[in-house]
Design a protein around this motif. Structure first.
Motif, PDB file in Angstrom:
ATOM      1  N   HIS A  27       0.829  -1.206   0.000  1.00  0.00           N
ATOM      2  CA  HIS A  27       0.000   0.000   0.000  1.00  0.00           C
ATOM      3  C   HIS A  27       0.865   1.259   0.000  1.00  0.00           C
ATOM      4  O   HIS A  27       0.540   2.245  -0.675  1.00  0.00           O
ATOM      5  N   GLY A  28       1.974   1.226   0.739  1.00  0.00           N
ATOM      6  CA  GLY A  28       2.849   2.384   0.774  1.00  0.00           C
ATOM      7  C   GLY A  28       3.498   2.666  -0.569  1.00  0.00           C
ATOM      8  O   GLY A  28       3.581   3.826  -1.006  1.00  0.00           O
ATOM      9  N   VAL A  29       3.960   1.606  -1.234  1.00  0.00           N
ATOM     10  CA  VAL A  29       4.572   1.769  -2.553  1.00  0.00           C
ATOM     11  C   VAL A  29       3.538   2.261  -3.559  1.00  0.00           C
ATOM     12  O   VAL A  29       3.797   3.169  -4.361  1.00  0.00           O
ATOM     13  N   ALA A  30       2.337   1.656  -3.517  1.00  0.00           N
ATOM     14  CA  ALA A  30       1.280   2.045  -4.453  1.00  0.00           C
ATOM     15  C   ALA A  30       0.874   3.506  -4.258  1.00  0.00           C
ATOM     16  O   ALA A  30       0.659   4.237  -5.232  1.00  0.00           O
ATOM     17  N   THR A  31       0.783   3.931  -3.013  1.00  0.00           N
ATOM     18  CA  THR A  31       0.420   5.326  -2.729  1.00  0.00           C
ATOM     19  C   THR A  31       1.481   6.285  -3.274  1.00  0.00           C
ATOM     20  O   THR A  31       1.159   7.316  -3.882  1.00  0.00           O
ATOM     21  N   LEU A  33       3.464   5.864  -5.746  1.00  0.00           N
ATOM     22  CA  LEU A  33       3.500   5.878  -7.211  1.00  0.00           C
ATOM     23  C   LEU A  33       2.162   6.278  -7.839  1.00  0.00           C
ATOM     24  O   LEU A  33       2.098   6.530  -9.042  1.00  0.00           O
ATOM     25  N   GLY A  34       1.104   6.322  -7.029  1.00  0.00           N
ATOM     26  CA  GLY A  34      -0.224   6.618  -7.575  1.00  0.00           C
ATOM     27  C   GLY A  34      -0.815   5.439  -8.329  1.00  0.00           C
ATOM     28  O   GLY A  34      -1.601   5.623  -9.261  1.00  0.00           O
ATOM     29  N   TRP A  35      -0.447   4.237  -7.929  1.00  0.00           N
ATOM     30  CA  TRP A  35      -0.908   3.030  -8.589  1.00  0.00           C
ATOM     31  C   TRP A  35      -1.992   2.331  -7.767  1.00  0.00           C
ATOM     32  O   TRP A  35      -2.227   2.657  -6.605  1.00  0.00           O
ATOM     33  N   ALA A  36      -2.614   1.327  -8.379  1.00  0.00           N
ATOM     34  CA  ALA A  36      -3.566   0.471  -7.671  1.00  0.00           C
ATOM     35  C   ALA A  36      -2.792  -0.604  -6.916  1.00  0.00           C
ATOM     36  O   ALA A  36      -1.607  -0.835  -7.155  1.00  0.00           O
ATOM     37  N   VAL A  37      -3.479  -1.263  -5.991  1.00  0.00           N
ATOM     38  CA  VAL A  37      -2.851  -2.326  -5.216  1.00  0.00           C
ATOM     39  C   VAL A  37      -3.741  -3.558  -5.240  1.00  0.00           C
ATOM     40  O   VAL A  37      -4.968  -3.459  -5.228  1.00  0.00           O
ATOM     41  N   LEU A  38      -3.123  -4.723  -5.316  1.00  0.00           N
ATOM     42  CA  LEU A  38      -3.840  -6.000  -5.244  1.00  0.00           C
ATOM     43  C   LEU A  38      -3.344  -6.757  -4.025  1.00  0.00           C
ATOM     44  O   LEU A  38      -2.161  -7.103  -3.940  1.00  0.00           O
ATOM     45  N   ASP A  39      -4.246  -7.005  -3.085  1.00  0.00           N
ATOM     46  CA  ASP A  39      -3.958  -7.857  -1.935  1.00  0.00           C
ATOM     47  C   ASP A  39      -4.494  -9.234  -2.288  1.00  0.00           C
ATOM     48  O   ASP A  39      -5.646  -9.556  -2.012  1.00  0.00           O
ATOM     49  N   SER A  40      -3.663 -10.048  -2.932  1.00  0.00           N
ATOM     50  CA  SER A  40      -4.142 -11.348  -3.404  1.00  0.00           C
ATOM     51  C   SER A  40      -4.541 -12.258  -2.251  1.00  0.00           C
ATOM     52  O   SER A  40      -5.444 -13.077  -2.373  1.00  0.00           O
ATOM     53  N   GLY A  41      -3.858 -12.090  -1.103  1.00  0.00           N
ATOM     54  CA  GLY A  41      -4.203 -12.912   0.045  1.00  0.00           C
ATOM     55  C   GLY A  41      -5.639 -12.704   0.491  1.00  0.00           C
ATOM     56  O   GLY A  41      -6.280 -13.626   1.002  1.00  0.00           O
ATOM     57  N   ALA A  42      -6.156 -11.476   0.277  1.00  0.00           N
ATOM     58  CA  ALA A  42      -7.540 -11.207   0.661  1.00  0.00           C
ATOM     59  C   ALA A  42      -8.507 -12.084  -0.120  1.00  0.00           C
ATOM     60  O   ALA A  42      -9.529 -12.523   0.413  1.00  0.00           O
ATOM     61  N   LEU A  43      -8.190 -12.374  -1.382  1.00  0.00           N
ATOM     62  CA  LEU A  43      -9.071 -13.217  -2.181  1.00  0.00           C
ATOM     63  C   LEU A  43      -9.123 -14.634  -1.625  1.00  0.00           C
ATOM     64  O   LEU A  43     -10.185 -15.272  -1.607  1.00  0.00           O
ATOM     65  N   TYR A  44      -7.979 -15.137  -1.172  1.00  0.00           N
ATOM     66  CA  TYR A  44      -7.970 -16.478  -0.572  1.00  0.00           C
ATOM     67  C   TYR A  44      -8.647 -16.467   0.791  1.00  0.00           C
ATOM     68  O   TYR A  44      -9.353 -17.424   1.158  1.00  0.00           O
ATOM     69  N   ARG A  45      -8.466 -15.388   1.542  1.00  0.00           N
ATOM     70  CA  ARG A  45      -9.146 -15.282   2.831  1.00  0.00           C
ATOM     71  C   ARG A  45     -10.663 -15.158   2.639  1.00  0.00           C
ATOM     72  O   ARG A  45     -11.440 -15.717   3.421  1.00  0.00           O
TER      73      ARG A  45
END
Length: 227
Positions: A27-31, A33-45
């Motif tokens: 999230h820090g890197v995405a913020t 750079l102004g990019w989107a973020v994918l938390d893939s672990g959330a999909l499995y959770r």
């Protein structure tokens, strides 16, 4: 957005074991750079939570894969919605996390979620965190980071997170569960946790989140194509 432009949107992948700080760092890197973020672990959770709520057996691979394929999920303003309900905190429950680690070993579940994960790739760019982002989901990412941290440091980090949220936590139990999850993640046949061949390994055991984020931003400056 055309599929072609999505394909060429840059991606930074951040893989690593549980509680290595991937989510915060992504999230820090995405913020920055102004990019989107994918938390893939959330999909499995989310798949794990939905399966638990439907009383599906942990080893019912086909049923769990069907749940994954039909997930009604939305990511809105930092909240994670499952069938319209805010489950942002519910999916962080340790039981859900342990179940997610189990169902993530099923090839059918991973196949069901693969296209969903790749659909997050859109301009101006994506930071994707998980366990197989650099090896399977985005193998052409120009920057792949494998984030590691000592298991004791990770257990202490998770214990503090839970206590800060008012959730009782036992360090010994967390350390045992974390070692078991590490073993499942690294030894599973389908997309095991491992660094991509061209990944940069970064040990965050003694780094703050801010220092880790800055290091990855420095990596990106090294490899980013000239605009």
């Amino acid at each position: 957005m055309s599929s072609t432009s999505a394909t060429f949107a840059p991606v930074i992948t951040i893989d690593g074991p549980t509680a290595s700080g991937k989510g915060t760092v992504a999230h820090g890197v995405a913020t920055a750079l102004g990019w989107a973020v994918l938390d893939s672990g959330a999909l499995y959770r989310l798949t794990a939570l939905a399966s638990i709520e439907r009383n599906i057996a942990d080893d019912a691979q086909d049923e769990i894969a069907a749940v994954a394929e039909a997930l009604d999920v939305r990511f809105e303003h930092g909240a994670i919605l499952l069938e319209g309900r805010d489950v942002t905190e519910a999916i962080r429950d340790e039981r859900v996390g342990n179940t997610a680690s189990c169902v993530a070993a099923f090839p059918a579940v991973r196949a069901a979620l693969l296209a969903r994960q790749r659909a997050f790739r859109q301009a101006p760019g994506l930071v994707a965190d998980g366990r197989d982002m650099g090896t399977v989901v985005f193998p052409d990412a120009p920057l792949k980071v494998f984030l590691v941290a000592d298991v004791e440091a990770r257990a202490q980090r998770r214990c503090k997170q839970l206590i800060d949220k008012g959730i009782p936590a036992n360090l010994t139990d967390l350390l045992r569960d974390m070692r078991e999850r590490d073993a499942r993640d690294t030894q599973r046949a389908a997309a095991p946790l491992k660094p991509a061949q061209d990944a940069r390994q970064l040990d965050s055991s003694n780094l703050t989140a801010e220092q880790t984020i800055q290091t990855i931003l420095d990596y990106w400056r090294d490899v980013a194509p000239a605009s």
